[in-house]
Design an enzyme around this catalytic site. Structure first.
Site, PDB file in Angstrom:
ATOM      1  N   HIS A 127      19.053  54.975 -14.820  1.00 46.49           N
ATOM      2  CA  HIS A 127      19.152  55.217 -13.375  1.00 46.49           C
ATOM      3  C   HIS A 127      20.567  55.375 -12.851  1.00 46.49           C
ATOM      4  O   HIS A 127      20.755  55.601 -11.657  1.00 46.49           O
ATOM      5  CB  HIS A 127      18.453  54.074 -12.615  1.00 46.49           C
ATOM      6  CG  HIS A 127      17.020  53.915 -13.012  1.00 46.49           C
ATOM      7  ND1 HIS A 127      16.628  53.032 -13.996  1.00 46.49           N
ATOM      8  CD2 HIS A 127      15.907  54.570 -12.618  1.00 46.49           C
ATOM      9  CE1 HIS A 127      15.317  53.128 -14.169  1.00 46.49           C
ATOM     10  NE2 HIS A 127      14.857  54.052 -13.353  1.00 46.49           N
TER      11      HIS A 127
ATOM     12  N   ARG B 241      24.621  55.000   3.316  1.00 48.29           N
ATOM     13  CA  ARG B 241      25.575  53.985   3.784  1.00 48.29           C
ATOM     14  C   ARG B 241      26.619  53.723   2.698  1.00 48.29           C
ATOM     15  O   ARG B 241      27.776  53.415   3.007  1.00 48.29           O
ATOM     16  CB  ARG B 241      24.860  52.695   4.175  1.00 48.29           C
ATOM     17  CG  ARG B 241      25.730  51.838   5.071  1.00 48.29           C
ATOM     18  CD  ARG B 241      24.981  50.699   5.695  1.00 48.29           C
ATOM     19  NE  ARG B 241      23.974  51.156   6.624  1.00 48.29           N
ATOM     20  CZ  ARG B 241      22.868  50.482   6.920  1.00 48.29           C
ATOM     21  NH1 ARG B 241      22.637  49.316   6.348  1.00 48.29           N
ATOM     22  NH2 ARG B 241      22.012  50.955   7.783  1.00 48.29           N
TER      23      ARG B 241
ATOM     24  N   SER C 273      21.313  45.156   6.238  1.00 44.69           N
ATOM     25  CA  SER C 273      20.852  44.708   7.544  1.00 44.69           C
ATOM     26  C   SER C 273      19.758  43.663   7.360  1.00 44.69           C
ATOM     27  O   SER C 273      19.163  43.541   6.284  1.00 44.69           O
ATOM     28  CB  SER C 273      20.330  45.889   8.359  1.00 44.69           C
ATOM     29  OG  SER C 273      19.300  46.519   7.656  1.00 44.69           O
TER      30      SER C 273
ATOM     31  N   SER D 133      20.278  43.623  12.521  1.00 45.15           N
ATOM     32  CA  SER D 133      19.997  44.942  13.118  1.00 45.15           C
ATOM     33  C   SER D 133      18.795  44.902  14.057  1.00 45.15           C
ATOM     34  O   SER D 133      18.607  45.794  14.872  1.00 45.15           O
ATOM     35  CB  SER D 133      19.725  45.963  12.015  1.00 45.15           C
ATOM     36  OG  SER D 133      18.581  45.573  11.270  1.00 45.15           O
ATOM     37  N   ASP D 134      17.972  43.881  13.919  1.00 45.98           N
ATOM     38  CA  ASP D 134      16.810  43.741  14.797  1.00 45.98           C
ATOM     39  C   ASP D 134      16.452  42.255  14.850  1.00 45.98           C
ATOM     40  O   ASP D 134      17.040  41.454  14.118  1.00 45.98           O
ATOM     41  CB  ASP D 134      15.627  44.591  14.311  1.00 45.98           C
ATOM     42  CG  ASP D 134      15.309  44.367  12.856  1.00 45.98           C
ATOM     43  OD1 ASP D 134      15.748  45.163  12.019  1.00 45.98           O
ATOM     44  OD2 ASP D 134      14.641  43.367  12.539  1.00 45.98           O
TER      45      ASP D 134
HETATM   46  N1  HPA Z   1      12.235  42.728   7.796  1.00 47.23           N
HETATM   47  C1  HPA Z   1      12.599  42.968   6.546  1.00 47.23           C
HETATM   48  N2  HPA Z   1      13.743  43.534   6.239  1.00 47.23           N
HETATM   49  C2  HPA Z   1      14.572  43.864   7.240  1.00 47.23           C
HETATM   50  C3  HPA Z   1      14.253  43.646   8.562  1.00 47.23           C
HETATM   51  C4  HPA Z   1      12.996  43.039   8.853  1.00 47.23           C
HETATM   52  O1  HPA Z   1      12.652  42.803  10.016  1.00 47.23           O
HETATM   53  N3  HPA Z   1      15.262  44.121   9.324  1.00 47.23           N
HETATM   54  C5  HPA Z   1      16.184  44.610   8.485  1.00 47.23           C
HETATM   55  N4  HPA Z   1      15.783  44.454   7.230  1.00 47.23           N
END
Ligand code: HPA
Length: 234
Positions: free
Chosen positions: A4, A24, A90, A203-204
């Site tokens: 790979h 990225r 993230s 990121s969230d």
């Molecule tokens: N869940 C899993 N992986 C992630 C998330 C999430 O909410 N956000 C960024 N990576």
């Protein structure tokens, strides 16, 4: 060359940063490394090698999830003699005090399973970061005026999670964030006597439902790349 990674042994540095996203990897290499050159494009999983403050560094995409990361990390360790592996990625925040754009340095990671569960069997192995890298990352973040969250994360096998009860237990037990790769990285590093760390950007958020607008992502992710590079070469 491995199955790979289509690079010659000398093309890969002993220190590798591992974003999940191959684009990225390209952005980080072009932004933060000197003389970055493409060393892998098998399956579009881009890898670049260049230098940071005179030190050779490779930035290689790992793909999403532990099975994908496990393939790249196995080949990097066994065939390219890589010694230091830092995931940059993230995660979803899981505590009120963890805000969007914050940086998390993962001390350990909880899982339901990893690709290594097959050999660990009934053992609940505790995958943990390399202490020297972890300390260097915290120092590097603080030198940039960033106070990272340091603690446990959750490496899940699913992004579209249908078990909210598991997330609730993670929140209740102080887990800072959820991603999908670090536990297998730490487990492989432990098995082969290598150094590993995950530096993550929130990121969230699973509690507030917020998400980082795409335009804001680069700047926040840039801090994380700089922290990872400074931790590798303190
Ligand atoms: N869940 C899993 N992986 C992630 C998330 C999430 O909410 N956000 C960024 N990576």
């Amino acid at each position: 060359m491995t199955v790979h990674i289509g690079a010659e042994p000398g093309d890969i540095a002993q220190t590798v940063l591992l974003p999940g996203d191959p684009y990225r990897a390209k952005w980080a290499a072009e932004t933060f490394l000197k003389d970055a050159r493409l060393v892998n494009e098998v399956r579009g999983m881009l890898g670049f090698t260049g230098t940071y403050k005179g030190n050779a560094v490779t930035i290689q995409g790992s793909g999403m999830g532990m099975p994908s990361l496990s393939i790249y990390v196995n080949e990097l360790i066994k065939d390219f003699d890589v010694n230091t592996l830092i995931r940059i990625g993230s995660c979803g925040g899981m505590q009120e005090k963890v805000k969007i754009r914050d940086v998390i340095v993962a001390m350990t990671s909880t899982t339901l399973s990893t690709p290594s569960s097959g050999i660990l069997k009934e053992l609940n192995f505790a995958p943990s970061a390399d202490w020297s890298l972890l300390r260097a990352a915290v120092d590097a973040a603080e030198a940039k005026g960033i106070t990272p969250h340091v603690g446990g994360i959750y490496s899940s096998d699913v992004f579209y999670d249908e078990r909210p009860d598991l997330n609730e237990q993670m929140v209740r037990h102080g887990i800072l964030g959820v991603e999908m790769e670090a536990a297998e990285l730490y487990t492989l590093a432990a098995r082969y006597g290598k150094r590993a760390l995950a530096v993550l950007t929130v990121s969230d958020h699973l509690i507030t439902g917020e998400a980082l607008p795409s335009g804001d992502r680069e700047r926040s992710f840039g801090d994380m790349v700089e922290i990872a590079l400074a931790a590798a070469f303190p």
